[in-house]
Write an enzyme that holds these catalytic residues in place. Structure first.
Site, short mmCIF file in Angstrom:
data_model
loop_
_atom_site.label_atom_id
_atom_site.label_comp_id
_atom_site.label_asym_id
_atom_site.label_seq_id
_atom_site.Cartn_x
_atom_site.Cartn_y
_atom_site.Cartn_z
N TYR A 114 30.80 48.73 53.53
CA TYR A 114 31.15 49.00 52.13
C TYR A 114 30.26 50.12 51.63
CZ TYR A 114 31.39 48.60 47.07
OH TYR A 114 31.54 48.88 45.74
N GLU A 202 34.89 53.69 45.13
CA GLU A 202 34.54 52.71 46.15
C GLU A 202 35.30 52.99 47.45
OE1 GLU A 202 34.12 48.35 44.74
OE2 GLU A 202 36.10 48.48 45.63
#
Ligand code: GDP
Ligand code: MN
Length: 403
Positions: A114, A202
């Site tokens: 991530y 993101e």
């Protein structure tokens, strides 16, 4: 002061689709798998045909967790691409119908990481967050294992430094020979975040592939509405089909409106006063149906537009106006109320209207309202408690939230 109704201001924002966010990332130098958008199974098949190998077919809807919901599927060849697109197009994910799919070259994933950039208001800096637990929702990681999320704060003047990006790379266990690639990706993400005035950008997952290379497999960009005037190219990407229809109508009329779950519709001039109004309604035991700022100097047509939006919401059982006339003239607002009521006719007959009206041209405003059978009050507390009390007089049936 943080109050019960404070978070609603955060709702004014723009989300764009994965494929659009990936195009922005690619422009800044983040590697993304080649892909194209299809709105029919035939188109999906011909894209797969061109790529010649396995592809992944991905629903383009503005919600997370598409994978879990069956909206992301691998297809080995052109026929499977056609079949998976048939499955996914038209499917409903969290209440939203899928109209487009991204058909991208499939990759061989070794690890899912991530990497996200957020505008962190507490530290007044853009913070890069990274986790070795990629692919799953980061909110979940934050909840069960917050220590697995690494953070570095970029200096607002100097930007993200190489050493900060390297720190993340080492903590994530990126191979030595790939650290330089990772640093490039982190810095590109930061640059893309700054350039688009994002509040969140993101990459989840950022995948390490079988050959060691690092690519962005999914991307999410949330833009702050307040900065959109600087980005007509991003505003153009807005997908109004996925937004609350009332919010779309409000934006077209120049109103800032956020729908909430209560039943007292609020029409206020000024964002601060609108927040305060919602708090006072809550204080009196009521529940606001919305945040609505008609802005300074609102004229009659904007007031009518506001009322139309509120009357269009089946939850609204009472309408509360809180107008402090400075630049806004009370007579203009009063005319707007009267003409909107006339226009709405019987459909709003059972909805009590409470008006608090003070300031510029107040006497004239009150006269216009009185001629139409409405009485204005001058205190905010008085208005809020009258609105809550009027709920029992409303003959409008409570309706559920409709999407
Ligand atoms: P989300 O569920 O909405 O976050 O959608 P993602 O784009 O993140 O995809 C969900 C999952 O599908 C990823 O975590 C990957 O495991 C998988 N996935 C996505 N793209 C590919 C791909 O190109 N190849 C393979 N093998 N898996 C993929
Ligand atoms: Mn994802």
């Amino acid at each position: 002061m943080r109050t019960a109704t404070t978070p609603v201001l955060g709702a004014a924002r723009l989300n764009i689709h994965e494929y659009q966010a990936k195009q922005i990332l690619a422009k800044f130098g983040v590697p993304v798998p080649e892909g194209e958008v299809a709105s029919t199974p035939d188109e999906a098949r011909s894209i797969a045909d061109r790529y010649g190998g396995p592809v992944v077919v991905k629903a383009q809807v503005l919600v997370g967790g598409r994978g879990k919901a069956g909206g992301v599927k691998l297809a080995r060849d052109r026929q499977e691409a056609y079949d998976r697109a048939t499955d996914i197009l038209g499917m409903s994910i969290k209440g939203i119908t899928v109209r487009k799919v991204l058909v991208a070259r499939a990759v061989d994933i070794k690890r899912e990481l991530y990497l996200g950039a957020i505008l962190d208001r507490a530290s007044k800096a853009i913070t890069l967050m990274a986790s070795a637990e990629g692919g799953v929702e980061i909110e979940e990681v934050a909840r069960v294992a917050p220590e697995k999320i690494l953070r570095v704060q970029a200096n607002p003047f100097l930007g993200l430094a190489d050493y900060q990006a390297r720190e993340l790379a080492f903590a994530l266990g990126i191979e030595r020979t790939r650290v330089r690639d990772f640093v490039g990706i982190a810095k590109a993400l930061y640059a893309a975040m700054i350039a688009s005035d994002g509040s969140l950008f993101e990459i989840n997952p950022l995948a390490v592939l079988g050959d060691g290379s690092i690519v962005a497999l999914d991307a999410k960009l949330v833009l702050d509405d307040s900065a959109l005037y600087r980005h007509p190219e991003l505003e153009a990407l807005r997908d109004t089909a996925e937004e609350e229809p009332a919010e779309v109508a409000a934006r077209a009329a120049g109103l800032s409106y956020v729908r909430l779950s209560g039943n007292i519709g609020c029409v206020v001039n000024g964002a601060g006063l609108a927040m305060a109004t919602m708090d006072v309604v809550k204080l009196h035991g009521g529940d606001p149906a919305n945040f609505l700022d008609i802005g300074g100097g609102a004229r009659a047509d904007r007031v009518s537009a506001a009322l139309r939006i509120l009357f269009g919401d089946p939850q609204v059982r009472v309408v509360l106006f809180n107008i402090f006339g400075g630049i806004t003239r009370c007579d203009e607002v009063a005319s707007g109320i009267v003409s909107a009521l006339r226009e709405a006719g019987d459909s709003v007959a059972g909805v009590p209207i409470v008006v608090r009206l003070v300031g510029t041209n107040e006497a004239e405003g009150r006269r216009i309202l009185a001629d139409a059978g409405l009485i204005a009050v001058s205190g905010m507390d008085e208005a809020a408690s009258a609105a809550v009390a009027a709920l029992t007089k409303s003959t409008r049936q409570p309706g559920g939230i409709v999407r």
